[in-house]
Write a protein that holds these residues in place. Structure first.
Motif, PDB file in Angstrom:
ATOM      1  N   THR A 508       0.829  -1.207   0.000  1.00  0.00           N
ATOM      2  CA  THR A 508       0.000   0.000   0.000  1.00  0.00           C
ATOM      3  C   THR A 508       0.861   1.253   0.000  1.00  0.00           C
ATOM      4  N   LEU A 509       1.916   1.251   0.835  1.00  0.00           N
ATOM      5  CA  LEU A 509       2.817   2.402   0.882  1.00  0.00           C
ATOM      6  C   LEU A 509       3.565   2.557  -0.443  1.00  0.00           C
ATOM      7  N   ALA A 510       3.956   1.424  -1.042  1.00  0.00           N
ATOM      8  CA  ALA A 510       4.655   1.475  -2.324  1.00  0.00           C
ATOM      9  C   ALA A 510       3.755   2.043  -3.413  1.00  0.00           C
ATOM     10  N   GLN A 511       2.480   1.688  -3.367  1.00  0.00           N
ATOM     11  CA  GLN A 511       1.536   2.217  -4.347  1.00  0.00           C
ATOM     12  C   GLN A 511       1.376   3.726  -4.177  1.00  0.00           C
ATOM     13  N   GLU A 512       1.324   4.179  -2.920  1.00  0.00           N
ATOM     14  CA  GLU A 512       1.225   5.618  -2.670  1.00  0.00           C
ATOM     15  C   GLU A 512       2.475   6.335  -3.164  1.00  0.00           C
ATOM     16  N   GLU A 513       3.646   5.709  -2.934  1.00  0.00           N
ATOM     17  CA  GLU A 513       4.904   6.309  -3.353  1.00  0.00           C
ATOM     18  C   GLU A 513       5.019   6.363  -4.872  1.00  0.00           C
ATOM     19  N   ARG A 514       4.320   5.453  -5.536  1.00  0.00           N
ATOM     20  CA  ARG A 514       4.370   5.353  -6.994  1.00  0.00           C
ATOM     21  C   ARG A 514       3.132   5.960  -7.659  1.00  0.00           C
ATOM     22  N   SER A 515       2.411   6.782  -6.940  1.00  0.00           N
ATOM     23  CA  SER A 515       1.177   7.365  -7.489  1.00  0.00           C
ATOM     24  C   SER A 515       1.468   8.697  -8.163  1.00  0.00           C
ATOM     25  N   GLY A 516       2.245   8.632  -9.239  1.00  0.00           N
ATOM     26  CA  GLY A 516       2.479   9.836 -10.015  1.00  0.00           C
ATOM     27  C   GLY A 516       3.621  10.676  -9.491  1.00  0.00           C
ATOM     28  N   PHE A 517       3.435  11.979  -9.500  1.00  0.00           N
ATOM     29  CA  PHE A 517       4.494  12.938  -9.180  1.00  0.00           C
ATOM     30  C   PHE A 517       4.017  13.901  -8.107  1.00  0.00           C
ATOM     31  N   VAL A 555      13.145   8.029  -7.749  1.00  0.00           N
ATOM     32  CA  VAL A 555      13.799   7.410  -6.587  1.00  0.00           C
ATOM     33  C   VAL A 555      12.732   7.026  -5.569  1.00  0.00           C
ATOM     34  N   VAL A 556      12.621   5.725  -5.275  1.00  0.00           N
ATOM     35  CA  VAL A 556      11.627   5.227  -4.321  1.00  0.00           C
ATOM     36  C   VAL A 556      12.345   4.504  -3.191  1.00  0.00           C
ATOM     37  N   LEU A 557      11.745   4.550  -2.019  1.00  0.00           N
ATOM     38  CA  LEU A 557      12.347   3.936  -0.833  1.00  0.00           C
ATOM     39  C   LEU A 557      11.842   2.522  -0.586  1.00  0.00           C
ATOM     40  N   ILE A 558      10.606   2.241  -0.999  1.00  0.00           N
ATOM     41  CA  ILE A 558      10.011   0.919  -0.765  1.00  0.00           C
ATOM     42  C   ILE A 558      10.135   0.091  -2.041  1.00  0.00           C
ATOM     43  N   PHE A 559      10.691  -1.099  -1.907  1.00  0.00           N
ATOM     44  CA  PHE A 559      10.989  -1.969  -3.051  1.00  0.00           C
ATOM     45  C   PHE A 559      11.788  -1.197  -4.107  1.00  0.00           C
ATOM     46  N   PRO A 560      12.946  -0.651  -3.728  1.00  0.00           N
ATOM     47  CA  PRO A 560      13.715   0.165  -4.671  1.00  0.00           C
ATOM     48  C   PRO A 560      14.206  -0.607  -5.896  1.00  0.00           C
ATOM     49  N   ASP A 561      14.284  -1.929  -5.791  1.00  0.00           N
ATOM     50  CA  ASP A 561      14.731  -2.728  -6.942  1.00  0.00           C
ATOM     51  C   ASP A 561      13.655  -2.853  -8.009  1.00  0.00           C
ATOM     52  N   ASN A 562      12.408  -2.508  -7.650  1.00  0.00           N
ATOM     53  CA  ASN A 562      11.327  -2.486  -8.644  1.00  0.00           C
ATOM     54  C   ASN A 562      11.216  -1.061  -9.190  1.00  0.00           C
ATOM     55  N   PRO A 563      11.740  -0.801 -10.399  1.00  0.00           N
ATOM     56  CA  PRO A 563      11.818   0.582 -10.889  1.00  0.00           C
ATOM     57  C   PRO A 563      10.453   1.181 -11.181  1.00  0.00           C
ATOM     58  N   TYR A 564      10.386   2.487 -11.004  1.00  0.00           N
ATOM     59  CA  TYR A 564       9.177   3.253 -11.319  1.00  0.00           C
ATOM     60  C   TYR A 564       9.620   4.428 -12.185  1.00  0.00           C
ATOM     61  N   TYR A 565       9.080   4.468 -13.400  1.00  0.00           N
ATOM     62  CA  TYR A 565       9.502   5.457 -14.376  1.00  0.00           C
ATOM     63  C   TYR A 565       8.439   6.541 -14.553  1.00  0.00           C
ATOM     64  N   GLY A 599       8.786  -1.041 -17.476  1.00  0.00           N
ATOM     65  CA  GLY A 599       8.339  -1.453 -16.144  1.00  0.00           C
ATOM     66  C   GLY A 599       7.125  -0.631 -15.776  1.00  0.00           C
ATOM     67  N   GLN A 600       6.872  -0.465 -14.472  1.00  0.00           N
ATOM     68  CA  GLN A 600       5.750   0.376 -14.063  1.00  0.00           C
ATOM     69  C   GLN A 600       6.068   1.827 -14.427  1.00  0.00           C
ATOM     70  N   THR A 601       5.215   2.405 -15.255  1.00  0.00           N
ATOM     71  CA  THR A 601       5.496   3.738 -15.800  1.00  0.00           C
ATOM     72  C   THR A 601       4.272   4.637 -15.666  1.00  0.00           C
ATOM     73  N   TRP A 602       4.497   5.848 -15.167  1.00  0.00           N
ATOM     74  CA  TRP A 602       3.443   6.860 -15.087  1.00  0.00           C
ATOM     75  C   TRP A 602       3.621   7.811 -16.262  1.00  0.00           C
TER      76      TRP A 602
END
Length: 637
Positions: A508-517, A555-565, A599-602
């Motif tokens: 859940t936290l990773a999804q919030e961290e990856r919710s856009g910009f 740059v993400v702190l949770i699951f940093p090995d899973n890139p978010y572009y 990968g996961q891309t916004w």
């Protein structure tokens, strides 16, 4: 409320209910009333607003600017009121008529009268191995239940008439007014709030979100915890109702039969049915008739005892209001000497007894529905299986002459599992791991196979997979949790349940961290290989409206090995266009559907409203990942 907080609260309430049963019931009743009070308070407020609008228009005699605003308020209030009437989809299946199956309706009438339960408006026959009572509130949040009795044909095929009578009495016992009508009401109310919460979660009404989500987000888990003790007691009460009307021995036999035959259907019969898609292009014509014949045959004794032992080792847990099989049998005073075993073979099934002459046509109609539902997927699976079979045969031929690569060995193992069988795949999976011990998929698949066979060695393989791949943690911990519960190792199982809950919170936290910009985000170059970058550039070139595009990695702190572009796109604009935002969104939707991102891309459009993002992307990327020929020419000139 987290799972740990829920468990802690339930334990406290169980102790409190034992010491002060009347006070506990009073608290639950007041909490139930609070839910309705909030709904009616909101409804009263909305009605008050509507009444005020009508009065102001009536006494003013004209509509001025203020009246227009009030009319707009009226429309908003009306939309919010409509959201109160949450609609629930009715259960699907064959609707049975009294004249069609008179013996079944006679049994339902007898048990309903004996238990003082509400009558049923609909009796539905399905192809599921289940029986249930479902109440659909006609007025959404305000109630007025439409009662459905759902009966699964496979269940009727598996049980004797007396065993089915016991199961049906148990289900009706949940609605019974013969014993604790308060507990039965709370049991039904829990289900209603659960349905309402699910519907509100999916609601698109902004008014419903504002008025109800915040309240129910707190209320629903809190009410579930407070009413848990009564809901658990209602399960025992339903068993007692069944024992009074069908005999405790038949209730116990039904519980054992359901446990064993459910395992047989899941792990053997239906698995064999779906495996046929690997060999035949069309689904079987008579699966439910074949199922009836299979259920009439004795189950292999050792397998039967293994399933019974596994069921008896499962323990009651706060994740489910249903008591475990062992506690239910003890409450029925079932004799455990000799050990429990499956009752003797059923000579006349409940389906034959209560459906009578309608059994065959009903079975055939359910089979037609099953075939219609599954036909397309079945043919796709068959076509895919033929292609895989050819590839597997090629790998088998190659393996006879020369060593396979790791990837080829992996494909051989998984395709063997799909087309040949589990036992044949196990040594092939172990061979893959001998060559590459950190092969995530091989570890995960072998672990799942062994766990399903109640082989503890599967835990180590799943642990290896989970250490390498965070995406496998939830399913891996759930499998290990189920295995340990079946073994009666509840303390160890609870550790995995807590681990799954914590991982879910991380997701859940990773999804919030990856919710856009958002402002404060940090970026770094995308780091893609030249080949991947070139492939993405070629795709972007297929969109003539794109002027340029920038790609960076957030740059993400949770699951940093899973890139978010972040992919920022500048669109060619016509100065005369009046619907820029609509065209921007249309381009984003097309890119999201069609673009093969690394990968996961916004994806976002770079325009005047997000200048800070555009500046950050340009600074990090230095140069665009794609630039149209026209734009390059303009820059050169």
């Amino acid at each position: 409320m987290t799972n740990e907080e829920f468990d802690t609260l339930v334990k406290k309430l169980e102790d409190y209910a034992q010491r002060y049963p009347d006070n506990y019931k009073l608290r639950v009743g007041l909490l139930a009333a609070l839910g309705y009070a909030y709904i009616f308070l909101v409804l009263a407020g909305l009605l008050g607003v509507l009444g005020l609008v009508v009065l102001l228009i009536y006494y003013s005699g004209r509509i001025n600017r203020g009246m227009v605003q009030l009319i707009m308020l009226l429309l908003v209030a009306w939309m919010i009121m409509r959201s109160l009437w949450v609609s629930f989809p009715p259960p699907q299946g064959l609707k049975l008529q009294r004249q069609q199956v008179p013996k079944l309706f006679a049994l339902i009438d007898e048990l309903t009268k004996a238990l003082k339960a509400p009558s049923f408006h609909h009796v539905i026959l399905t192809s599921e191995f289940n029986a249930a009572v479902v109440q659909i509130p006609r007025l959404g949040l305000l109630g007025w239940q439409d009662n459905y009795l759902i009966l699964g044909l496979p269940l009727l095929q598996a049980l004797s008439p007396r065993q089915f009578r016991a199961v049906l009495a148990h289900e009706l016992g949940h609605l019974s007014g013969k014993h604790s009508s308060f507990a039965a009401w709370i049991y039904r109310l829990r289900r209603t709030w659960e349905q309402i919460w699910q519907q509100l979660e999916q609601s698109q009404h902004a008014g419903a979100t504002v008025l109800f989500h915040g309240f129910f987000n707190w209320y629903s888990p809190f009410f579930n915890a407070y009413s848990f003790v009564l809901a658990r007691a209602n399960e025992y009460e339903a068993d007692r109702c069944a024992a009074e009307l069908a005999g405790s021995q038949h209730v116990a036999e039904a519980l054992l039969s359901v446990q064993v035959k459910a395992q047989y259907l899941e792990q053997s019969f239906w698995n064999d049915i779906y495996q046929k898609a690997h060999h035949q292009p069309n689904p079987p014509q008579t699966p439910l008739q074949d199922l009836a014949k299979a259920l009439s045959s004795p189950i292999e004794p050792n397998q039967q005892q293994q399933w019974i032992r596994s069921a008896l080792m499962s323990q009651t847990h706060h994740a489910d209001t249903h008591p475990c099989l062992l506690e239910r049998l003890k409450a029925l005073k079932y004799p455990f000497n000799p050990p429990p075993s499956l009752p003797i073979r059923v000579l006349v099934t409940a389906a034959e007894q209560f459906l009578g002459k309608a059994l065959l046509p009903l079975t055939q109609e359910l089979e037609r529905q099953w075939q219609t539902t599954i036909n397309y997927q079945w043919r796709e699976n068959y076509t895919q299986a033929q292609a895989i079979r050819q590839s597997l045969e090629a790998l088998e031929a190659k393996a006879a002459d020369s060593p396979l690569s790791v990837e080829e060995a992996w494909n051989r193992a998984r395709w063997t599992l799909d087309l040949v069988g589990t036992q044949e795949a196990i040594p092939l999976l172990k061979s893959v791991l001998t060559r590459q011990a950190d092969h995530v998929s091989a570890n995960y698949l072998l672990g799942q196979i062994l766990i399903a066979q109640d082989n503890e060695a599967g835990i180590d393989y799943l642990e290896q997979a989970m250490a390498l791949d965070p995406d496998s943690v939830l399913s891996g911990t759930q499998s290990i949790y189920g295995f340990l519960r079946r073994q009666g190792r509840d303390a160890e199982a609870d550790q995995y349940r807590q681990r799954a809950a914590k991982h879910h919170e991380l997701i859940t936290l990773a999804q919030e961290e990856r919710s856009g910009f958002s402002h404060g985000d940090r970026f770094q170059p995308h780091g893609l290989s030249t080949e991947v970058e070139a492939a993405l550039q070629q795709q972007l070139a297929g969109y003539p409206e794109i002027k340029e595009a920038y790609l960076v990695r957030k740059v993400v702190l949770i699951f940093p090995d899973n890139p978010y572009y972040i992919l920022g796109v500048s669109r060619q604009r016509n100065f005369l266009e009046s619907n820029s935002s609509t065209k921007d969104q249309q381009l984003i939707d097309r890119l999201a559907d069609e673009l093969e991102c690394p990968g996961q891309t916004w994806i976002t459009i770079l325009n005047s409203t997000n200048k800070s993002l555009k500046k950050a992307l340009r600074k990090t990327a230095i140069s665009p990942i794609y630039q149209s020929v026209v734009n390059q020419t303009l820059i050169t000139n």
